[in-house]
Design a protein around this motif. Structure first.
Motif, PDB file in Angstrom:
ATOM      1  N   SER A 347       0.628  -1.303  -0.230  1.00  0.00           N
ATOM      2  CA  SER A 347      -0.127  -0.063   0.012  1.00  0.00           C
ATOM      3  C   SER A 347       0.831   1.287   0.086  1.00  0.00           C
ATOM      4  N   SER A 348       1.965   1.289   0.802  1.00  0.00           N
ATOM      5  CA  SER A 348       2.710   2.676   0.987  1.00  0.00           C
ATOM      6  C   SER A 348       3.183   2.862  -0.267  1.00  0.00           C
ATOM      7  N   GLY A 349       3.691   1.772  -1.151  1.00  0.00           N
ATOM      8  CA  GLY A 349       4.384   2.066  -2.335  1.00  0.00           C
ATOM      9  C   GLY A 349       3.299   2.436  -3.509  1.00  0.00           C
ATOM     10  N   ILE A 350       2.378   2.223  -3.320  1.00  0.00           N
ATOM     11  CA  ILE A 350       1.193   2.671  -4.384  1.00  0.00           C
ATOM     12  C   ILE A 350       0.810   3.895  -3.957  1.00  0.00           C
ATOM     13  N   GLY A 351       0.592   4.251  -2.824  1.00  0.00           N
ATOM     14  CA  GLY A 351       0.536   5.466  -2.293  1.00  0.00           C
ATOM     15  C   GLY A 351       1.277   6.614  -2.725  1.00  0.00           C
ATOM     16  N   SER A 352       2.654   6.340  -2.774  1.00  0.00           N
ATOM     17  CA  SER A 352       3.912   7.074  -3.274  1.00  0.00           C
ATOM     18  C   SER A 352       3.755   7.327  -4.509  1.00  0.00           C
ATOM     19  N   ALA A 353       3.508   6.227  -5.297  1.00  0.00           N
ATOM     20  CA  ALA A 353       3.381   6.444  -6.736  1.00  0.00           C
ATOM     21  C   ALA A 353       2.213   7.412  -7.310  1.00  0.00           C
ATOM     22  N   LEU A 380      -5.003   4.909   1.514  1.00  0.00           N
ATOM     23  CA  LEU A 380      -4.142   3.908   1.698  1.00  0.00           C
ATOM     24  C   LEU A 380      -3.265   4.306   2.958  1.00  0.00           C
ATOM     25  N   ALA A 381      -2.793   5.262   2.981  1.00  0.00           N
ATOM     26  CA  ALA A 381      -1.882   5.631   4.229  1.00  0.00           C
ATOM     27  C   ALA A 381      -2.518   5.463   5.545  1.00  0.00           C
ATOM     28  N   LEU A 382      -3.719   5.847   5.566  1.00  0.00           N
ATOM     29  CA  LEU A 382      -4.624   5.970   6.996  1.00  0.00           C
ATOM     30  C   LEU A 382      -4.781   4.310   7.350  1.00  0.00           C
ATOM     31  N   LYS A 383      -4.943   3.588   6.315  1.00  0.00           N
ATOM     32  CA  LYS A 383      -5.189   2.081   6.661  1.00  0.00           C
ATOM     33  C   LYS A 383      -3.829   1.473   7.379  1.00  0.00           C
ATOM     34  N   LYS A 384      -2.860   2.023   6.947  1.00  0.00           N
ATOM     35  CA  LYS A 384      -1.686   1.583   7.504  1.00  0.00           C
ATOM     36  C   LYS A 384      -0.915   2.259   8.499  1.00  0.00           C
TER      37      LYS A 384
END
Length: 568
Positions: A347-353, A380-384
């Protein structure tokens, strides 16, 4: 590299492997574990992976055997250096029931906990990883297992780094390195640890020291076939030189890293990370090009000959074409990065992209799409509970709201809503960044807050100046990239207004210098009319009506202030 089972004719299918894991246990020889551990220690990557692929007995791991926990921890380390992914760990962990765990020897139990910590780290659950590793390190004093303690420090450092807790991360990475340096047999392990240490030094602004560590690590690792680590080194170099504002050089490093990853690790998430970094660098190059385009557009063609004007127009057209090409390349790399990250569920990678794509879209004027990508990244960031990504997402959301204000879209009440929302997002970004030790993240949040305060809507110059001062204190002498440029732009805005205030104060006290009343009137109009024009949604006719002056004069003053193109 994720070694897909169907690519090897000697292996069995993934569904068959899963069924095998659910079958009864099969004894596993100590010899296999010893050889696999030796290959890992010497970073003989191809040899170790061939062993895992060719000798299938390990997939029927017997959790009751004397060395099952050691084997599982060894396999977790192989996953860490590029073999498949943490889903394999999940399948093997299921074989260790709670009842069996209660009867395990003390050392084996904590080896199993180490595997669970690695699984949590791989799945972006840094908090759980830290919690488990803290317990393991405390138990390590009684276990007297130096290798286990070293690995725990190494993984714990990475977990803290993920959360932006750089001081604690550096503490543990130094502990890990110190333990490996006690014996000459661990030279290669030390080199791997130094790659992580270099990144933490880089975060603290110690760029020279970080590059030296990378050079040392590379010299050692070139004697191995651990190409994943060599690609990581090139990627790290790219980030370091990019921060110095050397974008073309940074891109060369990223391109070399991408080539190394692609040769053997075509779907590794570190490749995705480097693709995102390369795309981010291309956006910064595109922004530099746009500044050149804007600067040429402001040059009055009436002062040029016909040939010069035509040449200038062709030059601007070429720059526009190159700008669009760079943006397309960046978006293509981000799309590929998202594909890889999605295959890993990262998720973090997807969010960064998504954030990088959002900035590109806002830069090109597609505010709505940029806002949507910022919202997706924040979700996405909030979930993690990824506070770094959450802060970055809030900053992009603030940028989209500021862009709506600048565009003057909607009614006056809508502009007020957008301006207030931008301010709220900035405050949230600052609060989130303050929970990390990422000084550049916090500096970026202060700069965005300062730009929001300096907007034509708010004109809160004291706040803008305070934010500029706060950001300046966070950036070091090595920071010469876009953040430095954005801070310089904010300072220029504040200085320009402070200069206006000084001028008005001098006039009120009768200090006019050698200027005539007509000159003072003209200068005052040049200060006021652009501000009124912004508040009137950039409508010249409304400014003329409100101030009872001719539209022609309004247009002339706006052109002199540089807010209208010369041809309008």
């Amino acid at each position: 590299m994720r070694y897909q089972l169907e690519q090897n004719e000697q292996t069995i299918s993934r569904p068959q492997r899963i069924r095998d894991l659910e079958l009864g246990p099969m004894p596993l020889g100590l010899q296999f574990l010893t050889k696999l551990t030796a290959a890992l220690k010497r970073l003989q990557i191809a040899k170790g992976i061939n062993m895992l692929e060719e000798q299938q007995a390990w997939i029927k791991l017997d959790p009751r055997s004397a060395h099952s926990a050691e084997l599982l921890l060894c396999i977790a380390q192989w996953v860490d250096v590029g073999y498949r992914n943490y889903e394999l760990i999940d399948l093997l962990l299921k074989r260790f029931s709670p009842k069996l765990r209660r009867r395990m020897p003390f050392g084996d139990y904590f080896r199993l906990r180490m595997v669970e910590a690695f699984r949590a780290l791989s799945a972006e659950d840094a908090d759980t990883a830290i919690e488990i590793l803290e317990v393991v390190l405390k138990a390590g004093r009684e276990l007297e297992d130096e290798k286990l303690t070293t690995l725990a420090h190494f993984w714990k450092a990475r977990s803290h780094r993920k959360k932006g807790e750089y001081d604690m991360a550096l503490h543990h990475i130094v502990q890990a390195r110190s333990l490996t340096q006690k014996t000459s047999e661990e030279t290669m392990s030390t080199a791997v640890i130094q790659i992580q240490e270099c990144w933490l030094l880089f975060q603290k602004g110690l760029h020279k020291e970080a590059l030296q560590l990378l050079d040392h690590a590379e010299a050692v690792l070139k004697t191995t076939d651990y190409d994943l680590a060599l690609a990581n080194i090139e990627s790290a170099r790219g980030r370091i030189v990019r921060r110095a504002g050397q974008y073309t050089k940074a891109l060369a490093h990223f391109d070399r890293a991408i080539a190394i990853y692609s040769a053997q690790h075509a779907d590794h998430r570190n490749l995705a990370r480097t693709l995102v970094n390369a795309a981010y660098t291309k956006r910064l190059l595109a922004l530099q090009l746009r500044k050149r385009i804007d600067a040429r557009a402001r040059r009055p063609d009436r002062l040029r000959s016909g040939a010069e004007s035509a040449g200038n127009e062709r030059s601007r057209g070429n720059l526009h074409a190159r700008y669009n090409e760079i943006c397309r390349e960046a978006l293509a790399q981000l799309e590929r990065g998202i594909e890889i990250y999605t295959s890993h569920g990262y998720s973090s990678g997807i969010g960064s992209a998504l954030l990088n794509a959002g900035h590109l879209h806002v830069d090109s004027g597609d505010i709505e799409r940029g806002a949507q990508e910022a919202l997706e990244a924040y979700t996405l960031a909030l979930k993690k509970n990824d506070q770094i990504l959450m802060a970055r997402a809030r900053m992009l959301q603030a940028a989209t709201e500021n862009a709506r204000v600048d565009e003057g879209l909607g009614e006056d009440k809508d502009i007020e809503v957008h301006a207030d929302t931008a301010k709220q997002y900035c405050d949230e970004a600052i609060a989130l960044a303050q929970h990390t030790q990422n000084r550049r993240l916090l500096a970026g949040a202060y700069i965005m807050r300062g730009m929001t305060a300096a907007s034509d809507f708010f004109q809160e110059w004291d706040v803008a100046n305070e934010c500029a001062v706060a950001a300046s204190a966070l950036l070091g002498s090595e920071d010469r990239d876009h953040l430095f440029e954005e801070l310089s732009a904010l300072k220029t805005l504040v200085l320009r207004v402070c200069g206006i205030n000084d001028t008005l104060r001098a006039w009120s006290e009768g200090v006019l210098g050698d200027k005539t009343f007509q000159q003072i009137t003209e200068e005052f109009a040049g200060m006021v009319i652009p501000k009124v024009w912004m508040r009137e949604n950039k409508r010249i006719s409304r400014v003329a009506d409100r101030l009872s002056i001719s539209p022609k004069k309004v247009r002339r003053l706006l052109r002199n202030a540089g807010v209208l193109d010369g041809h309008r």
